[in-house]
Enzyme design. Structure first.
Site, PDB file in Angstrom:
ATOM      1  N   ASP A 181     -25.919  11.870  -2.976  1.00 41.89           N
ATOM      2  CA  ASP A 181     -27.355  11.623  -2.829  1.00 41.89           C
ATOM      3  C   ASP A 181     -28.156  12.730  -3.524  1.00 41.89           C
ATOM      4  N   TRP A 198       0.826  -1.216   0.000  1.00 43.41           N
ATOM      5  CA  TRP A 198       0.000   0.000   0.000  1.00 43.41           C
ATOM      6  C   TRP A 198       0.853   1.256   0.000  1.00 43.41           C
ATOM      7  N   GLU A 221      -2.845   6.797   6.934  1.00 44.52           N
ATOM      8  CA  GLU A 221      -2.329   7.744   7.946  1.00 44.52           C
ATOM      9  C   GLU A 221      -3.031   7.558   9.287  1.00 44.52           C
ATOM     10  N   GLY A 222      -3.330   6.299   9.635  1.00 40.98           N
ATOM     11  CA  GLY A 222      -4.060   6.004  10.868  1.00 40.98           C
ATOM     12  C   GLY A 222      -5.536   5.986  10.556  1.00 40.98           C
ATOM     13  N   THR A 259       2.131   4.545  -1.488  1.00 38.82           N
ATOM     14  CA  THR A 259       1.841   5.599  -2.468  1.00 38.82           C
ATOM     15  C   THR A 259       3.139   6.001  -3.177  1.00 38.82           C
ATOM     16  N   GLN A 316     -37.426  21.037   1.660  1.00 45.05           N
ATOM     17  CA  GLN A 316     -36.827  21.159   2.996  1.00 45.05           C
ATOM     18  C   GLN A 316     -35.758  20.095   3.257  1.00 45.05           C
ATOM     19  N   ALA A 350       1.993  14.672   7.756  1.00 42.07           N
ATOM     20  CA  ALA A 350       1.061  14.205   6.724  1.00 42.07           C
ATOM     21  C   ALA A 350      -0.376  14.237   7.242  1.00 42.07           C
ATOM     22  N   ARG A 351      -0.569  13.851   8.492  1.00 42.40           N
ATOM     23  CA  ARG A 351      -1.930  13.848   9.048  1.00 42.40           C
ATOM     24  C   ARG A 351      -2.497  15.268   9.096  1.00 42.40           C
TER      25      ARG A 351
HETATM   26  P1  TGC Z   1       3.154   3.730  21.330  1.00 41.90           P
HETATM   27  O1  TGC Z   1       3.751   3.004  22.500  1.00 41.90           O
HETATM   28  O2  TGC Z   1       1.856   4.445  21.532  1.00 41.90           O
HETATM   29  O3  TGC Z   1       4.191   4.768  20.773  1.00 41.90           O
HETATM   30  C1  TGC Z   1       5.581   4.485  20.678  1.00 41.90           C
HETATM   31  C2  TGC Z   1       6.322   5.797  20.942  1.00 41.90           C
HETATM   32  O4  TGC Z   1       6.002   6.716  19.903  1.00 41.90           O
HETATM   33  C3  TGC Z   1       5.402   7.908  20.427  1.00 41.90           C
HETATM   34  N1  TGC Z   1       4.377   8.329  19.468  1.00 41.90           N
HETATM   35  C4  TGC Z   1       4.522   9.415  18.690  1.00 41.90           C
HETATM   36  N2  TGC Z   1       5.499  10.319  18.610  1.00 41.90           N
HETATM   37  C5  TGC Z   1       5.356  11.318  17.717  1.00 41.90           C
HETATM   38  N3  TGC Z   1       4.269  11.413  16.910  1.00 41.90           N
HETATM   39  C6  TGC Z   1       3.262  10.523  16.946  1.00 41.90           C
HETATM   40  N4  TGC Z   1       2.223  10.641  16.155  1.00 41.90           N
HETATM   41  C7  TGC Z   1       3.363   9.451  17.870  1.00 41.90           C
HETATM   42  N5  TGC Z   1       2.584   8.392  18.201  1.00 41.90           N
HETATM   43  C8  TGC Z   1       3.212   7.723  19.170  1.00 41.90           C
HETATM   44  C9  TGC Z   1       4.824   7.459  21.770  1.00 41.90           C
HETATM   45  O5  TGC Z   1       4.682   8.561  22.639  1.00 41.90           O
HETATM   46  C10 TGC Z   1       5.877   6.481  22.244  1.00 41.90           C
HETATM   47  O6  TGC Z   1       6.978   7.249  22.721  1.00 41.90           O
HETATM   48  P2  TGC Z   1       7.878   6.698  23.945  1.00 41.90           P
HETATM   49  O7  TGC Z   1       8.768   7.850  24.283  1.00 41.90           O
HETATM   50  O8  TGC Z   1       6.907   6.326  25.053  1.00 41.90           O
HETATM   51  O9  TGC Z   1       8.590   5.505  23.393  1.00 41.90           O
HETATM   52  O10 TGC Z   1       3.077   2.699  20.131  1.00 41.90           O
HETATM   53  P3  TGC Z   1       2.017   1.584  19.752  1.00 41.90           P
HETATM   54  O11 TGC Z   1       2.776   0.452  19.130  1.00 41.90           O
HETATM   55  O12 TGC Z   1       1.130   1.288  20.937  1.00 41.90           O
HETATM   56  O13 TGC Z   1       1.171   2.265  18.572  1.00 41.90           O
HETATM   57  C11 TGC Z   1       0.338   3.323  18.772  1.00 41.90           C
HETATM   58  C12 TGC Z   1      -0.448   3.664  17.494  1.00 41.90           C
HETATM   59  C13 TGC Z   1      -1.480   2.578  17.218  1.00 41.90           C
HETATM   60  C14 TGC Z   1      -1.173   4.964  17.775  1.00 41.90           C
HETATM   61  C15 TGC Z   1       0.481   3.815  16.290  1.00 41.90           C
HETATM   62  O14 TGC Z   1       1.070   2.626  15.964  1.00 41.90           O
HETATM   63  C16 TGC Z   1      -0.199   4.366  15.066  1.00 41.90           C
HETATM   64  O15 TGC Z   1      -0.273   5.580  14.883  1.00 41.90           O
HETATM   65  N6  TGC Z   1      -0.699   3.489  14.132  1.00 41.90           N
HETATM   66  C17 TGC Z   1      -1.236   3.935  12.836  1.00 41.90           C
HETATM   67  C18 TGC Z   1      -0.237   3.631  11.724  1.00 41.90           C
HETATM   68  C19 TGC Z   1      -0.262   4.660  10.644  1.00 41.90           C
HETATM   69  O16 TGC Z   1      -0.778   5.735  10.758  1.00 41.90           O
HETATM   70  N7  TGC Z   1       0.388   4.313   9.535  1.00 41.90           N
HETATM   71  C20 TGC Z   1       0.521   5.260   8.449  1.00 41.90           C
HETATM   72  C21 TGC Z   1       1.439   4.721   7.376  1.00 41.90           C
HETATM   73  S1  TGC Z   1       1.947   5.953   6.219  1.00 41.90           S
HETATM   74  C22 TGC Z   1       0.561   6.223   5.298  1.00 41.90           C
HETATM   75  O17 TGC Z   1      -0.499   5.742   5.540  1.00 41.90           O
HETATM   76  C23 TGC Z   1       0.718   7.148   4.179  1.00 41.90           C
HETATM   77  S2  TGC Z   1      -0.707   7.476   3.281  1.00 41.90           S
HETATM   78  C24 TGC Z   1      -0.040   8.652   2.331  1.00 41.90           C
HETATM   79  C25 TGC Z   1      -0.847   9.301   1.317  1.00 41.90           C
HETATM   80  O18 TGC Z   1      -1.000   8.750   0.207  1.00 41.90           O
HETATM   81  O19 TGC Z   1      -1.243  10.488   1.568  1.00 41.90           O
HETATM   82  P1  FAD Z   2      -5.781  -2.836   9.671  1.00 37.40           P
HETATM   83  O1  FAD Z   2      -4.742  -2.316  10.585  1.00 37.40           O
HETATM   84  O2  FAD Z   2      -5.809  -4.299   9.398  1.00 37.40           O
HETATM   85  O3  FAD Z   2      -7.211  -2.369  10.215  1.00 37.40           O
HETATM   86  C1  FAD Z   2      -8.421  -2.947   9.729  1.00 37.40           C
HETATM   87  C2  FAD Z   2      -9.572  -2.445  10.622  1.00 37.40           C
HETATM   88  O4  FAD Z   2      -9.318  -2.838  11.990  1.00 37.40           O
HETATM   89  C3  FAD Z   2      -9.692  -0.919  10.627  1.00 37.40           C
HETATM   90  O5  FAD Z   2     -11.047  -0.565  10.716  1.00 37.40           O
HETATM   91  C4  FAD Z   2      -8.985  -0.532  11.923  1.00 37.40           C
HETATM   92  O6  FAD Z   2      -9.449   0.713  12.456  1.00 37.40           O
HETATM   93  C5  FAD Z   2      -9.344  -1.708  12.821  1.00 37.40           C
HETATM   94  N1  FAD Z   2      -8.387  -1.856  13.911  1.00 37.40           N
HETATM   95  C6  FAD Z   2      -7.063  -2.176  13.840  1.00 37.40           C
HETATM   96  N2  FAD Z   2      -6.525  -2.198  15.064  1.00 37.40           N
HETATM   97  C7  FAD Z   2      -7.507  -1.881  15.942  1.00 37.40           C
HETATM   98  C8  FAD Z   2      -7.574  -1.725  17.348  1.00 37.40           C
HETATM   99  N3  FAD Z   2      -6.497  -1.880  18.116  1.00 37.40           N
HETATM  100  N4  FAD Z   2      -8.758  -1.395  17.906  1.00 37.40           N
HETATM  101  C9  FAD Z   2      -9.872  -1.204  17.142  1.00 37.40           C
HETATM  102  N5  FAD Z   2      -9.873  -1.344  15.799  1.00 37.40           N
HETATM  103  C10 FAD Z   2      -8.702  -1.673  15.215  1.00 37.40           C
HETATM  104  N6  FAD Z   2       1.251   3.044   4.153  1.00 37.40           N
HETATM  105  C11 FAD Z   2       2.545   3.455   4.072  1.00 37.40           C
HETATM  106  O7  FAD Z   2       3.394   3.072   4.872  1.00 37.40           O
HETATM  107  N7  FAD Z   2       2.922   4.331   3.093  1.00 37.40           N
HETATM  108  C12 FAD Z   2       2.057   4.795   2.154  1.00 37.40           C
HETATM  109  O8  FAD Z   2       2.446   5.572   1.283  1.00 37.40           O
HETATM  110  C13 FAD Z   2       0.698   4.350   2.211  1.00 37.40           C
HETATM  111  N8  FAD Z   2      -0.184   4.740   1.256  1.00 37.40           N
HETATM  112  C14 FAD Z   2      -1.454   4.214   1.254  1.00 37.40           C
HETATM  113  C15 FAD Z   2      -2.309   4.480   0.178  1.00 37.40           C
HETATM  114  C16 FAD Z   2      -3.570   3.905   0.139  1.00 37.40           C
HETATM  115  C17 FAD Z   2      -4.465   4.169  -1.036  1.00 37.40           C
HETATM  116  C18 FAD Z   2      -4.023   3.086   1.204  1.00 37.40           C
HETATM  117  C19 FAD Z   2      -5.408   2.503   1.188  1.00 37.40           C
HETATM  118  C20 FAD Z   2      -3.178   2.810   2.255  1.00 37.40           C
HETATM  119  C21 FAD Z   2      -1.879   3.350   2.288  1.00 37.40           C
HETATM  120  N9  FAD Z   2      -0.967   3.027   3.306  1.00 37.40           N
HETATM  121  C22 FAD Z   2       0.333   3.458   3.255  1.00 37.40           C
HETATM  122  C23 FAD Z   2      -1.340   2.048   4.321  1.00 37.40           C
HETATM  123  C24 FAD Z   2      -2.187   2.618   5.449  1.00 37.40           C
HETATM  124  O9  FAD Z   2      -1.426   3.391   6.315  1.00 37.40           O
HETATM  125  C25 FAD Z   2      -2.850   1.437   6.172  1.00 37.40           C
HETATM  126  O10 FAD Z   2      -3.810   0.895   5.278  1.00 37.40           O
HETATM  127  C26 FAD Z   2      -3.471   1.838   7.475  1.00 37.40           C
HETATM  128  O11 FAD Z   2      -2.490   2.179   8.431  1.00 37.40           O
HETATM  129  C27 FAD Z   2      -4.374   0.715   8.045  1.00 37.40           C
HETATM  130  O12 FAD Z   2      -3.733  -0.510   8.013  1.00 37.40           O
HETATM  131  P2  FAD Z   2      -4.477  -1.786   7.365  1.00 37.40           P
HETATM  132  O13 FAD Z   2      -4.984  -1.417   6.034  1.00 37.40           O
HETATM  133  O14 FAD Z   2      -3.516  -2.923   7.462  1.00 37.40           O
HETATM  134  O15 FAD Z   2      -5.738  -2.050   8.279  1.00 37.40           O
END
Ligand code: TGC
Ligand code: FAD
Length: 389
Positions: free
Chosen positions: A341, A167, A368-369, A169, A284, A247-248
Site C-alpha cells: 500500500d 501440492w 503446513e496447517g 513442493t 501521520q 517445518a512449522r
Molecule cells: P488428532 O487426533 O488431533 O491427532 C492424532 C494424533 O497425533 C497427535 N498430534 C501430533 N503429534 C505431534 N505433533 C503434532 N503436530 C501433532 N498433532 C497431532 C495427537 O496428539 C494424536 O495423538 P494420539 O496419541 O492421541 O493418537 O488428529 P486429527 O485427525 O483430529 O487432526 C488434527 C489436525 C487437524 C490438527 C491435523 O490433522 C493437522 O495438523 N492438519 C493440518 C495438516 C497439515 O498441516 N498438513 C501439512 C502438509 S505438509 C506441507 O504443507 C508442506 S508445505 C512445505 C513448504 O513448501 O514449506
Molecule cells: P482445505 O483443507 O480444503 O481448507 C480450505 C479452507 O477450509 C481453509 O480456509 C481451512 O482453514 C478451512 N478448513 C478446513 N477444515 C476446517 C475446519 N475443521 N474448521 C474450520 N475451517 C476449516 N502438502 C504436502 O503434503 N507437502 C508439500 O510439500 C506441500 N507443499 C505445498 C506447497 C504449496 C504452494 C501449497 C499451496 C500447499 C502445499 N501443501 C503441501 C499442501 C498444504 O499442506 C495444504 O494446502 C493445506 O494443508 C490445506 O489443505 P487444502 O489446501 O486442501 O485446504
C-alpha cells in the site's frame, strides 16, 4: 528500484545472539544479496525454481542444518531459524525448498528411519546430491490428512502403493519422496525413489504465489516399493503429524524474513517518495502503518527467538509451535499488504519485492496447517475441547 535491505532490530535482539549465529546469518544474507536478489524477480515471472543455487546452498551446510551427524551441520535452532529468515527474505520459494528438504524429508528419515536408511540417504540429501519431497496432502484431504486415501499393500519383498498426492513442493525435481499411505487402515511412511515403476509426477502450473518454487502432483499407480524403504517408526497419523513441527517452527522464522524485507523496502520508499511537497514518510497515516509494521515484526522476532530456545531445550509442545506459525505468517502477510500500500502503484510491479512477498505469503498462510487449523489447535489446547468436526 528496490533498495538495499535494512533489517529492523528495535529490541536489540542481536545482543542475545552468539557470534556464531551472527556469522551464519551474515553468510546467508550475503548469499541472498549476491545470488538470489538479482535473479528472483525473473524466476518469479518465468515460474522457475532457481535449481542452479542448490549446490551452493548445500555447500553452505544449509540442508538439514539442525540435524546432528550424517554430514549435517548440527546447528542450534536459533542459527537454523536465522538461516530460514534470511532465505525467505530472498523468496519464500527458496525457504520452502530448504524447509522441505531438511525439516520434512531429512527429519522424517532421521527420526522415523532405521540406521541403515539414515546412512543411505541423509549424507546425500545434506550434500544436495539428492532432492527430497514430502507427500502427505491429497486432492481431497488437505487439512484432514487422517482421511488420506493412498493405499499400501504388502506383496512379498515389496509394498504396492496406489493413490495421488497434490501440492507437493519439490515434487517434480525430487529424487525421493516420503509418501504417506494407509496399510490396512493405518497410516505408514515410505520412501519412494525416482524411477520406481508406477511412480510419476506432474508439475502444477498457473500459480500466482510461490512461482519460484516447484509444486507437483505425485502419482502412484501400483507402484512397487522395496519393503526396506518403509520407515519403521513411521506408524500412525501421529508420526506423520510429528514431522510437521520442525517445518512449522522454521516457517515462523521464515515469515519474519519476508516481513523484514517488506518493511525495509516500504520505509526507504516512504522517505524518498514526494507527494504534496514532502516525503510521504512525513504523513501521520504512513507513520502509523510503519509503527504497526515495526511493532508486529518486533513481537514476531521475540516469539521466534523464544520458540527456538524452547526447541533447543526440548520444551516446545506442538501447540507452542502452532502459535508461532499462526502469528508470524499472519503478521508477515499484513506487513506485506501495508508495504504494498505504501508503495502505491509501484507496489504492484516486480521491480519491488513487496508484491511478490505478499503473493507468496498467501501460500505460507495455507500450507503446513492453515491459519484457521492452527486457531483450532490452540482452541483445543486452551479449552480441552476439539472443534475440528
Ligand atoms: P488428532 O487426533 O488431533 O491427532 C492424532 C494424533 O497425533 C497427535 N498430534 C501430533 N503429534 C505431534 N505433533 C503434532 N503436530 C501433532 N498433532 C497431532 C495427537 O496428539 C494424536 O495423538 P494420539 O496419541 O492421541 O493418537 O488428529 P486429527 O485427525 O483430529 O487432526 C488434527 C489436525 C487437524 C490438527 C491435523 O490433522 C493437522 O495438523 N492438519 C493440518 C495438516 C497439515 O498441516 N498438513 C501439512 C502438509 S505438509 C506441507 O504443507 C508442506 S508445505 C512445505 C513448504 O513448501 O514449506
Ligand atoms: P482445505 O483443507 O480444503 O481448507 C480450505 C479452507 O477450509 C481453509 O480456509 C481451512 O482453514 C478451512 N478448513 C478446513 N477444515 C476446517 C475446519 N475443521 N474448521 C474450520 N475451517 C476449516 N502438502 C504436502 O503434503 N507437502 C508439500 O510439500 C506441500 N507443499 C505445498 C506447497 C504449496 C504452494 C501449497 C499451496 C500447499 C502445499 N501443501 C503441501 C499442501 C498444504 O499442506 C495444504 O494446502 C493445506 O494443508 C490445506 O489443505 P487444502 O489446501 O486442501 O485446504
Amino acid at each position: 528500484m528496490s533498495s538495499p535491505f535494512e533489517p529492523p532490530d528495535y529490541y536489540l535482539l542481536d545482543d542475545v545472539l552468539t557470534e556464531e549465529e551472527k556469522l551464519i546469518r551474515k553468510s546467508v544474507r550475503d548469499f541472498v544479496d549476491a545470488r538470489v536478489i538479482p535473479i528472483i524477480a525473473s524466476c518469479f515471472r518465468e515460474e522457475r525454481f532457481p535449481a542452479e543455487l542448490v549446490p551452493e546452498i548445500a555447500a553452505m551446510g544449509l540442508l538439514g542444518a539442525n540435524i546432528d551427524g550424517y554430514g549435517c551441520a548440527g546447528l542450534g535452532n536459533v542459527a537454523y531459524g536465522l538461516v530460514l529468515q534470511e532465505l525467505e527474505r530472498g523468496d519464500s520459494g527458496l525457504r520452502s525448498f530448504v524447509s522441505v528438504q531438511g525439516a520434512l524429508v531429512m527429519s522424517a528419515i532421521h527420526e522415523l528411519g532405521s540406521e541403515e536408511q539414515k546412512e543411505r540417504w541423509l549424507p546425500r540429501l545434506a550434500r544436495g546430491e539428492l532432492i527430497g519431497c514430502f507427500g502427505l496432502t491429497e486432492p481431497d484431504f488437505g487439512s484432514n490428512p487422517g482421511g488420506l486415501q493412498t493405499q499400501a499393500r504388502r506383496d512379498g519383498k515389496h509394498y504396492v502403493l496406489a493413490g495421488n498426492k497434490m501440492w507437493i513442493t519439490n515434487g517434480s525435481i525430487a529424487d525421493l519422496a516420503v509418501v504417506w499411505a494407509k496399510e490396512s487402515g493405518r497410516i505408514a511412511g515410505f520412501v519412494v525413489e525416482k524411477g520406481t515403476p508406477g511412480y510419476s509426477t506432474s508439475l502444477q502450473k498457473g500459480k500466482w504465489s510461490l512461482r519460484a518454487s516447484v509444486t507437483s502432483e505425485l502419482h502412484l499407480q501400483d507402484c512397487r516399493v522395496p519393503a526396506e524403504n518403509r520407515l519403521p517408526k513411521a506408524e500412525g497419523l501421529k508420526a506423520a503429524l510429528s514431522c510437521l513441527n520442525h517445518a512449522r517452527a522454521g516457517i515462523a522464522w521464515g515469515a519474519l524474513g519476508g516481513a523484514m524485507a517488506c518493511y525495509s523496502e516500504a520505509l526507504q520508499y516512504a522517505k524518498t517518495r514526494i507527494q504534496f511537497g514532502k516525503p510521504i514518510a512525513g504523513f501521520q497515516l504512513v507513520q502509523a502503518k510503519l509503527a504497526d509494521m515495526l511493532t508486529e515484526i518486533t513481537k514476531g522476532q521475540l516469539l521466534a527467538h523464544r520458540l527456538a530456545v524452547l526447541r533447543d531445550q526440548g520444551k516446545a509442545r506442538p501447540e507452542v509451535v502452532s502459535l508461532a506459525k499462526r502469528n508470524n505468517v499472519a503478521m508477515a502477510l499484513e506487513v506485506a499488504r501495508s508495504a504494498r500500500d505504501i508503495l502505491g502503484a509501484n507496489g504492484i510491479t516486480d521491480e519491488y519485492c513487496v508484491g511478490r512477498h505478499m503473493a507468496n505469503l498467501e501460500s505460507v498462510k495455507t500450507y503446513e496447517g492453515t491459519h484457521d487449523i492452527h486457531t483450532l489447535i490452540l482452541g483445543q489446547d486452551i479449552t480441552g475441547i476439539a472443534a475440528f468436526t
